[in-house]
Motif scaffolding. Structure first.
Motif, PDB file in Angstrom:
ATOM      1  N   THR A  32       0.824  -1.212   0.000  1.00 27.61           N
ATOM      2  CA  THR A  32       0.000   0.000   0.000  1.00 27.61           C
ATOM      3  C   THR A  32       0.859   1.264   0.000  1.00 27.61           C
ATOM      4  O   THR A  32       0.642   2.172  -0.815  1.00 27.61           O
ATOM      5  CB  THR A  32      -0.953   0.007   1.221  1.00 27.61           C
ATOM      6  N   ILE A  37      -0.637   0.381  -4.006  1.00 26.76           N
ATOM      7  CA  ILE A  37      -1.751  -0.517  -4.327  1.00 26.76           C
ATOM      8  C   ILE A  37      -2.852  -0.246  -3.298  1.00 26.76           C
ATOM      9  O   ILE A  37      -2.558  -0.055  -2.109  1.00 26.76           O
ATOM     10  CB  ILE A  37      -1.289  -1.996  -4.266  1.00 26.76           C
ATOM     11  N   HIS A  38      -4.100  -0.229  -3.712  1.00 26.55           N
ATOM     12  CA  HIS A  38      -5.201   0.012  -2.771  1.00 26.55           C
ATOM     13  C   HIS A  38      -5.141  -1.019  -1.656  1.00 26.55           C
ATOM     14  O   HIS A  38      -4.872  -2.206  -1.901  1.00 26.55           O
ATOM     15  CB  HIS A  38      -6.554  -0.054  -3.489  1.00 26.55           C
ATOM     16  N   THR A  40      -7.255  -2.697  -0.009  1.00 24.41           N
ATOM     17  CA  THR A  40      -8.065  -3.925  -0.096  1.00 24.41           C
ATOM     18  C   THR A  40      -7.371  -4.986  -0.953  1.00 24.41           C
ATOM     19  O   THR A  40      -7.467  -6.181  -0.661  1.00 24.41           O
ATOM     20  CB  THR A  40      -9.472  -3.626  -0.648  1.00 24.41           C
ATOM     21  N   ILE A  41      -6.662  -4.561  -1.983  1.00 23.67           N
ATOM     22  CA  ILE A  41      -5.883  -5.495  -2.816  1.00 23.67           C
ATOM     23  C   ILE A  41      -4.624  -5.924  -2.063  1.00 23.67           C
ATOM     24  O   ILE A  41      -4.233  -7.104  -2.096  1.00 23.67           O
ATOM     25  CB  ILE A  41      -5.497  -4.839  -4.167  1.00 23.67           C
ATOM     26  N   SER A  42      -4.001  -4.991  -1.369  1.00 20.67           N
ATOM     27  CA  SER A  42      -2.816  -5.313  -0.569  1.00 20.67           C
ATOM     28  C   SER A  42      -3.135  -6.349   0.507  1.00 20.67           C
ATOM     29  O   SER A  42      -2.289  -7.185   0.834  1.00 20.67           O
ATOM     30  CB  SER A  42      -2.257  -4.050   0.088  1.00 20.67           C
ATOM     31  N   ALA A  44      -5.236  -8.776   0.183  1.00 20.01           N
ATOM     32  CA  ALA A  44      -5.257 -10.078  -0.505  1.00 20.01           C
ATOM     33  C   ALA A  44      -3.839 -10.586  -0.761  1.00 20.01           C
ATOM     34  O   ALA A  44      -3.534 -11.759  -0.525  1.00 20.01           O
ATOM     35  CB  ALA A  44      -6.026  -9.965  -1.811  1.00 20.01           C
ATOM     36  N   SER A  92     -10.771  -7.976   3.866  1.00 19.59           N
ATOM     37  CA  SER A  92     -10.818  -6.853   2.923  1.00 19.59           C
ATOM     38  C   SER A  92     -12.107  -6.054   3.084  1.00 19.59           C
ATOM     39  O   SER A  92     -12.073  -4.824   3.192  1.00 19.59           O
ATOM     40  CB  SER A  92     -10.708  -7.354   1.480  1.00 19.59           C
TER      41      SER A  92
END
Length: 143
Positions: A32, A37-38, A40-42, A44, A92
Motif C-alpha cells: 500500500t 496498491i489500494h 483492499t488489494i494489498s 489479498a 478486505s
C-alpha cells in the motif's frame, strides 16, 4: 482431548496465526505505502503470503498432535485455500467498511478486523475442518 491440551493447541494456533499475520500485515503495508496498491488489494496479497507461512506452521507444528502432517497435503491445501479465500474476503470487506464508517486509518481497522476473523473464523475452521484429527483416524481405519 484434555482441557490442558486444548488450551496448548489454541495457544500454538495463536502463535502460528500471529506469525503469519505479522508477515501478512507487513506485506500489506509495503504494497500500500510503497507500491501504492489500494489497501483492499494489498490485504489479498499479504493474506496469500501470510497463509503460506501459516499453513506450514499449522501442518507441522500446531496441529501435529492430530498427526496433521500424515494427511494428504493436497486435501489440506484445498480446504485451507477455501478458508484463506473466506478470510481474505472478510478482512478486505471488513477493513473497508470499518475504515469508511469509523473514519480510521486502514492499519488500525485491519487489526480490529483481524482479531475478529482470526478467532471467529480461521481458528475454528482450521481446527475442526482443515487439520482435524478424525481425518487421520478415518484414513487409518476405513470402515
Amino acid at each position: 482431548m484434555s482441557k490442558k491440551k486444548s488450551v496448548f493447541v489454541f495457544a500454538k494456533a495463536q502463535v502460528s496465526a500471529f506469525t503469519g499475520g505479522m508477515l501478512d500485515y507487513v506485506v500489506m503495508i509495503l504494497c500500500t505505502e510503497l507500491l501504492h496498491i489500494h489497501y483492499t488489494i494489498s490485504i489479498a496479497i499479504g493474506g496469500i503470503i501470510g497463509a503460506i507461512l501459516n499453513f506450514s506452521l499449522n501442518r507441522y507444528w500446531t496441529f501435529n498432535g492430530n498427526k496433521a502432517s500424515e494427511l494428504a497435503v493436497g486435501t489440506q491445501l484445498l480446504k485451507f485455500a477455501f478458508v484463506v479465500a473466506g478470510s481474505i474476503a472478510l478482512k478486505s470487506s471488513g477493513t473497508y467498511l470499518f475504515t469508511t464508517w469509523l473514519k480510521l486509518d486502514y492499519k488500525i481497522t485491519r487489526i480490529m478486523v483481524d482479531i475478529i476473523v482470526s478467532l471467529g473464523f480461521n481458528y475454528v475452521l482450521q481446527k475442526y475442518w482443515v487439520f482435524r484429527k478424525r481425518q487421520v483416524q478415518e484414513m487409518n481405519n476405513p470402515d
